[in-house]
Design a protein around this motif. Structure first.
Motif, PDB file in Angstrom:
ATOM      1  N   GLN A 193       9.975  11.515 -22.813  1.00  0.00           N
ATOM      2  CA  GLN A 193      11.184  10.726 -22.512  1.00  0.00           C
ATOM      3  C   GLN A 193      10.766   9.377 -21.931  1.00  0.00           C
ATOM      4  OE1 GLN A 193      12.730  13.792 -19.963  1.00  0.00           O
ATOM      5  NE2 GLN A 193      14.523  14.062 -21.283  1.00  0.00           N
ATOM      6  N   THR A 194      10.374   8.465 -22.812  1.00  0.00           N
ATOM      7  CA  THR A 194       9.857   7.182 -22.316  1.00  0.00           C
ATOM      8  C   THR A 194      10.917   6.396 -21.553  1.00  0.00           C
ATOM      9  OG1 THR A 194      10.315   6.315 -24.500  1.00  0.00           O
ATOM     10  CG2 THR A 194       8.022   6.853 -24.000  1.00  0.00           C
ATOM     11  N   ASP A 195      12.186   6.596 -21.906  1.00  0.00           N
ATOM     12  CA  ASP A 195      13.223   5.842 -21.175  1.00  0.00           C
ATOM     13  C   ASP A 195      13.208   6.183 -19.690  1.00  0.00           C
ATOM     14  OD1 ASP A 195      13.981   8.399 -21.799  1.00  0.00           O
ATOM     15  OD2 ASP A 195      16.059   7.910 -22.300  1.00  0.00           O
ATOM     16  N   ILE A 196      13.031   7.477 -19.391  1.00  0.00           N
ATOM     17  CA  ILE A 196      13.011   7.875 -17.978  1.00  0.00           C
ATOM     18  C   ILE A 196      11.717   7.411 -17.307  1.00  0.00           C
ATOM     19  CG2 ILE A 196      12.995   9.850 -16.413  1.00  0.00           C
ATOM     20  CD1 ILE A 196      14.912  11.200 -18.420  1.00  0.00           C
ATOM     21  N   VAL A 197      10.627   7.440 -18.072  1.00  0.00           N
ATOM     22  CA  VAL A 197       9.359   6.938 -17.500  1.00  0.00           C
ATOM     23  C   VAL A 197       9.510   5.466 -17.115  1.00  0.00           C
ATOM     24  CG1 VAL A 197       6.938   6.451 -17.959  1.00  0.00           C
ATOM     25  CG2 VAL A 197       7.949   8.601 -18.771  1.00  0.00           C
TER      26      VAL A 197
ATOM     27  N   VAL B  92       0.841  -1.202   0.000  1.00  0.00           N
ATOM     28  CA  VAL B  92       0.000   0.000   0.000  1.00  0.00           C
ATOM     29  C   VAL B  92       0.875   1.251   0.000  1.00  0.00           C
ATOM     30  CG1 VAL B  92      -1.727   1.290   1.300  1.00  0.00           C
ATOM     31  CG2 VAL B  92      -1.845  -1.195   1.212  1.00  0.00           C
ATOM     32  N   MET B  93       1.975   1.183   0.746  1.00  0.00           N
ATOM     33  CA  MET B  93       2.868   2.336   0.879  1.00  0.00           C
ATOM     34  C   MET B  93       3.399   2.781  -0.479  1.00  0.00           C
ATOM     35  SD  MET B  93       6.481   2.384   2.939  1.00  0.00           S
ATOM     36  CE  MET B  93       7.434   1.511   1.712  1.00  0.00           C
ATOM     37  N   TRP B  94       3.939   1.838  -1.264  1.00  0.00           N
ATOM     38  CA  TRP B  94       4.491   2.217  -2.571  1.00  0.00           C
ATOM     39  C   TRP B  94       3.398   2.706  -3.500  1.00  0.00           C
ATOM     40  CZ3 TRP B  94       9.113   3.350  -1.999  1.00  0.00           C
ATOM     41  CH2 TRP B  94      10.010   2.537  -1.285  1.00  0.00           C
ATOM     42  N   LEU B  95       2.284   1.987  -3.493  1.00  0.00           N
ATOM     43  CA  LEU B  95       1.180   2.365  -4.367  1.00  0.00           C
ATOM     44  C   LEU B  95       0.730   3.797  -4.083  1.00  0.00           C
ATOM     45  CD1 LEU B  95      -0.804   1.071  -6.452  1.00  0.00           C
ATOM     46  CD2 LEU B  95      -2.409   0.898  -4.538  1.00  0.00           C
ATOM     47  N   THR B  96       0.529   4.089  -2.807  1.00  0.00           N
ATOM     48  CA  THR B  96       0.076   5.421  -2.418  1.00  0.00           C
ATOM     49  C   THR B  96       1.105   6.477  -2.826  1.00  0.00           C
ATOM     50  OG1 THR B  96      -0.888   4.364  -0.494  1.00  0.00           O
ATOM     51  CG2 THR B  96      -0.839   6.763  -0.508  1.00  0.00           C
ATOM     52  N   LEU B  97       2.348   6.134  -2.602  1.00  0.00           N
ATOM     53  CA  LEU B  97       3.405   7.091  -2.901  1.00  0.00           C
ATOM     54  C   LEU B  97       3.451   7.390  -4.400  1.00  0.00           C
ATOM     55  CD1 LEU B  97       5.615   8.567  -1.302  1.00  0.00           C
ATOM     56  CD2 LEU B  97       7.206   6.912  -2.271  1.00  0.00           C
ATOM     57  N   ILE B  98       3.319   6.326  -5.206  1.00  0.00           N
ATOM     58  CA  ILE B  98       3.346   6.525  -6.653  1.00  0.00           C
ATOM     59  C   ILE B  98       2.218   7.457  -7.070  1.00  0.00           C
ATOM     60  CG2 ILE B  98       2.987   5.393  -8.874  1.00  0.00           C
ATOM     61  CD1 ILE B  98       4.320   2.868  -7.557  1.00  0.00           C
ATOM     62  N   VAL B  99       1.024   7.162  -6.578  1.00  0.00           N
ATOM     63  CA  VAL B  99      -0.122   7.999  -6.942  1.00  0.00           C
ATOM     64  C   VAL B  99       0.103   9.427  -6.474  1.00  0.00           C
ATOM     65  CG1 VAL B  99      -2.588   8.371  -6.577  1.00  0.00           C
ATOM     66  CG2 VAL B  99      -1.715   6.064  -6.940  1.00  0.00           C
TER      67      VAL B  99
ATOM     68  N   ILE C 110      12.391   1.433 -11.086  1.00  0.00           N
ATOM     69  CA  ILE C 110      12.869   1.772  -9.747  1.00  0.00           C
ATOM     70  C   ILE C 110      11.812   1.468  -8.688  1.00  0.00           C
ATOM     71  CG2 ILE C 110      13.474   3.712  -8.249  1.00  0.00           C
ATOM     72  CD1 ILE C 110      15.070   4.818 -10.622  1.00  0.00           C
ATOM     73  N   TYR C 111      10.565   1.810  -8.982  1.00  0.00           N
ATOM     74  CA  TYR C 111       9.498   1.466  -8.043  1.00  0.00           C
ATOM     75  C   TYR C 111       9.470  -0.031  -7.791  1.00  0.00           C
ATOM     76  CZ  TYR C 111       7.180   6.025  -7.676  1.00  0.00           C
ATOM     77  OH  TYR C 111       6.876   7.311  -7.379  1.00  0.00           O
ATOM     78  N   ALA C 112       9.626  -0.792  -8.875  1.00  0.00           N
ATOM     79  CA  ALA C 112       9.606  -2.252  -8.730  1.00  0.00           C
ATOM     80  C   ALA C 112      10.760  -2.717  -7.842  1.00  0.00           C
ATOM     81  CB  ALA C 112       9.691  -2.925 -10.098  1.00  0.00           C
ATOM     82  N   ILE C 113      11.941  -2.144  -8.081  1.00  0.00           N
ATOM     83  CA  ILE C 113      13.095  -2.547  -7.275  1.00  0.00           C
ATOM     84  C   ILE C 113      12.891  -2.176  -5.809  1.00  0.00           C
ATOM     85  CG2 ILE C 113      15.551  -2.119  -6.866  1.00  0.00           C
ATOM     86  CD1 ILE C 113      15.871  -1.810  -9.903  1.00  0.00           C
ATOM     87  N   LEU C 114      12.373  -0.956  -5.578  1.00  0.00           N
ATOM     88  CA  LEU C 114      12.127  -0.539  -4.195  1.00  0.00           C
ATOM     89  C   LEU C 114      11.145  -1.485  -3.507  1.00  0.00           C
ATOM     90  CD1 LEU C 114      11.868   3.352  -4.500  1.00  0.00           C
ATOM     91  CD2 LEU C 114      13.656   2.026  -3.361  1.00  0.00           C
ATOM     92  N   GLY C 115      10.095  -1.842  -4.233  1.00  0.00           N
ATOM     93  CA  GLY C 115       9.102  -2.758  -3.671  1.00  0.00           C
ATOM     94  C   GLY C 115       9.725  -4.089  -3.320  1.00  0.00           C
ATOM     95  N   LYS C 116      10.547  -4.559  -4.251  1.00  0.00           N
ATOM     96  CA  LYS C 116      11.199  -5.854  -4.032  1.00  0.00           C
ATOM     97  C   LYS C 116      12.150  -5.790  -2.826  1.00  0.00           C
ATOM     98  CE  LYS C 116      12.592  -9.971  -4.792  1.00  0.00           C
ATOM     99  NZ  LYS C 116      11.717 -10.990  -4.193  1.00  0.00           N
ATOM    100  N   LEU C 117      12.891  -4.693  -2.727  1.00  0.00           N
ATOM    101  CA  LEU C 117      13.824  -4.544  -1.603  1.00  0.00           C
ATOM    102  C   LEU C 117      13.081  -4.537  -0.271  1.00  0.00           C
ATOM    103  CD1 LEU C 117      16.471  -1.923  -2.782  1.00  0.00           C
ATOM    104  CD2 LEU C 117      16.759  -4.383  -2.427  1.00  0.00           C
ATOM    105  N   ALA C 118      11.974  -3.805  -0.247  1.00  0.00           N
ATOM    106  CA  ALA C 118      11.197  -3.740   0.993  1.00  0.00           C
ATOM    107  C   ALA C 118      10.707  -5.130   1.370  1.00  0.00           C
ATOM    108  CB  ALA C 118      10.024  -2.784   0.823  1.00  0.00           C
ATOM    109  N   ASP C 119      10.259  -5.861   0.360  1.00  0.00           N
ATOM    110  CA  ASP C 119       9.765  -7.205   0.614  1.00  0.00           C
ATOM    111  C   ASP C 119      10.885  -8.109   1.138  1.00  0.00           C
ATOM    112  OD1 ASP C 119       7.314  -8.825   0.365  1.00  0.00           O
ATOM    113  OD2 ASP C 119       8.636 -10.082  -0.869  1.00  0.00           O
ATOM    114  N   SER C 120      12.066  -7.998   0.535  1.00  0.00           N
ATOM    115  CA  SER C 120      13.192  -8.827   0.985  1.00  0.00           C
ATOM    116  C   SER C 120      13.592  -8.477   2.406  1.00  0.00           C
ATOM    117  CB  SER C 120      14.399  -8.637   0.062  1.00  0.00           C
ATOM    118  OG  SER C 120      14.039  -8.940  -1.251  1.00  0.00           O
TER     119      SER C 120
ATOM    120  N   SER D 286      11.649   4.970 -14.099  1.00  0.00           N
ATOM    121  CA  SER D 286      10.933   5.218 -12.836  1.00  0.00           C
ATOM    122  C   SER D 286      10.133   3.999 -12.419  1.00  0.00           C
ATOM    123  CB  SER D 286       9.979   6.400 -12.990  1.00  0.00           C
ATOM    124  OG  SER D 286      10.650   7.484 -13.564  1.00  0.00           O
ATOM    125  N   ILE D 287       9.470   3.390 -13.414  1.00  0.00           N
ATOM    126  CA  ILE D 287       8.666   2.197 -13.099  1.00  0.00           C
ATOM    127  C   ILE D 287       9.560   1.094 -12.548  1.00  0.00           C
ATOM    128  CG2 ILE D 287       7.198   0.409 -14.108  1.00  0.00           C
ATOM    129  CD1 ILE D 287       6.292   2.563 -16.150  1.00  0.00           C
TER     130      ILE D 287
END
Ligand SMILES: Nc1ncnc2c1ncn2[C@@H]1O[C@H](COP(=O)(O)OP(=O)(O)O)[C@@H](O)[C@H]1O
Ligand SMILES: [Mg+2]
Lengths: 252, 260
Positions: free
Chosen positions: B221-225, B192-199, B231-241, B228-229
């Motif tokens: 700049q789709t590469d940067i978009v 929920v934390m990441w989702l809320t933050l993204i929004v 990075i969010y995935a990596i952050l989520g994964k790190l938090a889970d680990s 970002s996605i």
């Protein structure tokens, strides 16, 4: 074995009655239990055995009558349940330390825990989690936890009821040995008449909230189950339990 | 069965096979021009973007901002949820007083409050913090409450019989007993934390990963978009680990978590 004898304490009940609301569970209970005696308590399910145990170790209070047990004043009464009730997140040693009560830790406590674990045959298992032990070993930890504070009165509420037949035979011998070593007064509820005769100095039969049989067992220990004397005592108890209903006896 | 499947280098590589194949397919499609960069940039382009943003320092800055926001929201919302969960789990009065209300509020999707939150707080830092904290609050609250209430009553009776005072009973019996459930709550809360933050960062922010993505969108700049996605995935994964590591440490007694 390394633990020192602790000795037992007497319990006496005079015309004890226990009721929950209007439900009279026990009445007219008169018992004199001398220090150090091993008392087996049998009876049909719901007849009030657990209630009697709880009264005798002070977990519940009598409705009327007099109960006198020095162990209660000295906080020297303990109980072992059918389920070991160990803390799953504490090591064997820490579970035993629970029995020492508040603020008891450090070297002296460790030594006491180690001694009692040796007494129940769990030397070297101090660091294991309960989930790493068999059912019989868990019950030994529960026994060690109850005994580590050197109680003079130990109640056991169907302590071996959840174990398989072979483990039970093992544990009966262990229980007898520990009791002989330490000398506490033992009050054991069991649904196994053979077990009651094998371990008790005396077997008390409860029916409808009253003591209907109080049978001394004068057989040398360790007792052999096959003997005629043993079988005669068993028969006497079963007769009283089931009256003249041969089918119920047969089933037992 | 599980034991044999987890052994050997081949079995260990197995879960990576499909993602790897997908990335290769993606790269090939981009290189051959089947996938135009304004729809989806090549993986190498995303890596390049990451390198550029790393070098000018903006990636680390934005990452730090997002991470700090996530953590402050988690700590505030988590602490309140944990405290109320304990309170209501331990006290019948507290539960009767507060739980029905909280159960009612729980049914409101917290993101539905965004317009109201913007009116209350503007689009500043407190608005984002409020949303994250609110989102994190419920999973932690509910699972703490559930955990405390479901501690084996026989263990509590045992503790009382052995003379534990309330404090010891709480520390040695109730809290460890509730911990597995609290961790379940924490896992949910992190999602929920990441989702809320993204929004929140996407709708209104002038820094953070979400803002980086929205700014890049204006210039296509789709590469940067995509970066970002990722990075969010990596952050989520790190938090889970991290949560898993904590579980392994604190729930080692539980055979369900003991495995490495
Ligand atoms: N705390 C209690 N409150 C009300 N009734 C109880 C309580 N404990 C036991 N009883 C009642 O007392 C009776 C005897 O219970 P118990 O002593 O547990 O029997 P036993 O151990 O012989 O199976 C049962 O009818 C039971 O419902
Ligand atoms: Mg009972």
């Amino acid at each position: 074995m390394s633990s020192q004898p602790t000795g037992g304490s007497r319990v006496s009940l005079k015309d004890v009655k226990k009721a929950f609301g209007s439900n009279v569970v026990l009445q007219g209970i008169d018992l004199e239990i001398p220090a150090g005696q091993f008392v087996s308590i049998v009876g049909k399910s719901g007849c009030g055995k657990s209630t009697l145990l709880r009264l005798m170790i002070g977990l519940d209070s009598v409705t009327s009558g007099a109960l006198d047990a020095p162990a209660l004043k000295e906080q020297a009464a303990r109980i072992v349940f059918q389920e070991p009730r160990l803390l799953p997140w504490a090591s064997v040693k820490d579970n035993v330390a629970v029995g020492l009560g508040e603020g008891q830790s450090g070297q002296a406590a460790d030594k006491q825990a180690a001694e009692i674990l040796e007494e129940v045959g769990l030397k070297g298992r101090e660091g294991l989690w309960p989930s790493q032990l068999s059912g019989g070993m868990r019950q030994r930890v529960a026994l060690a936890r109850a005994l580590v504070s050197q109680p003079t009165l130990l109640a056991l509420d169907e302590p071996l009821g959840a174990l398989d037949a072979l483990t039970r035979i093992d544990m009966q011998a262990l229980l007898e040995g520990v009791w002989q070593d330490l000398g506490f007064t033992a009050l054991m509820v069991t649904h196994d008449v053979g077990e009651a005769v094998a371990l008790g100095d005396r077997v008390i039969l409860i029916d409808h909230g009253q003591v209907v049989l109080d049978l001394p067992v004068d057989l040398p220990r360790p007792r052999k189950r096959g003997t005629p004397e043993f079988a005669a005592l068993e028969g006497q108890i079963l007769d009283k339990l089931f009256g003249d209903d041969p089918r119920a006896r047969e089933a037992h | 069965m599980a034991a044999t499947a987890s052994e050997g280098p081949f079995s260990r590589a197995l879960p990576w096979l499909v993602p790897l194949a997908l990335i290769i397919l993606w790269q090939v499609s981009s290189s051959l021009g089947w996938l135009p960069p304004n729809i989806l940039p090549a993986p190498t382009a995303v890596l390049e973007a990451a390198w550029t943003k790393l070098q000018d320092g903006s990636l680390i800055d934005n990452l730090g901002v997002s991470f700090a926001r996530a953590m402050s929201g988690l700590i505030i919302g988590g602490a309140i949820g944990f405290s109320l969960g304990l309170l209501n789990g331990l006290s019948k009065t507290g539960e009767m007083l507060l739980d029905p209300t909280l159960q009612m509020i729980r049914n409101i999707p917290h993101l539905a409050l965004i317009p109201l939150v913007i009116i209350w707080f503007g689009i500043g830092e407190s608005a984002r913090l409020f949303l994250v904290a609110l989102g994190v609050f419920f999973p932690i609250y509910l699972n703490t409450l559930h955990g405390v209430r479901n501690v084996d009553p026989q263990l509590i009776e045992m503790g009382r019989i052995y003379g534990m005072n309330n404090r010891t009973l709480f520390l040695k019996v109730i809290l460890p007993g509730a911990l597995p459930s609290i961790f379940v709550g924490l896992r949910f809360a992190l999602g929920v934390m990441w989702l809320t933050l993204i929004v929140a960062e996407t709708i209104a922010a002038n820094s953070g990963i979400g803002h980086m993505a929205m700014a890049a969108r204006e210039f296509m700049q789709t590469d940067i978009v995509v970066l970002s996605i990722v990075i969010y995935a990596i952050l989520g994964k790190l938090a889970d680990s991290a949560t898993r590591a904590l579980e392994r440490k604190f729930l080692a007694w539980n055979p369900a978590y003991a495995k490495v």
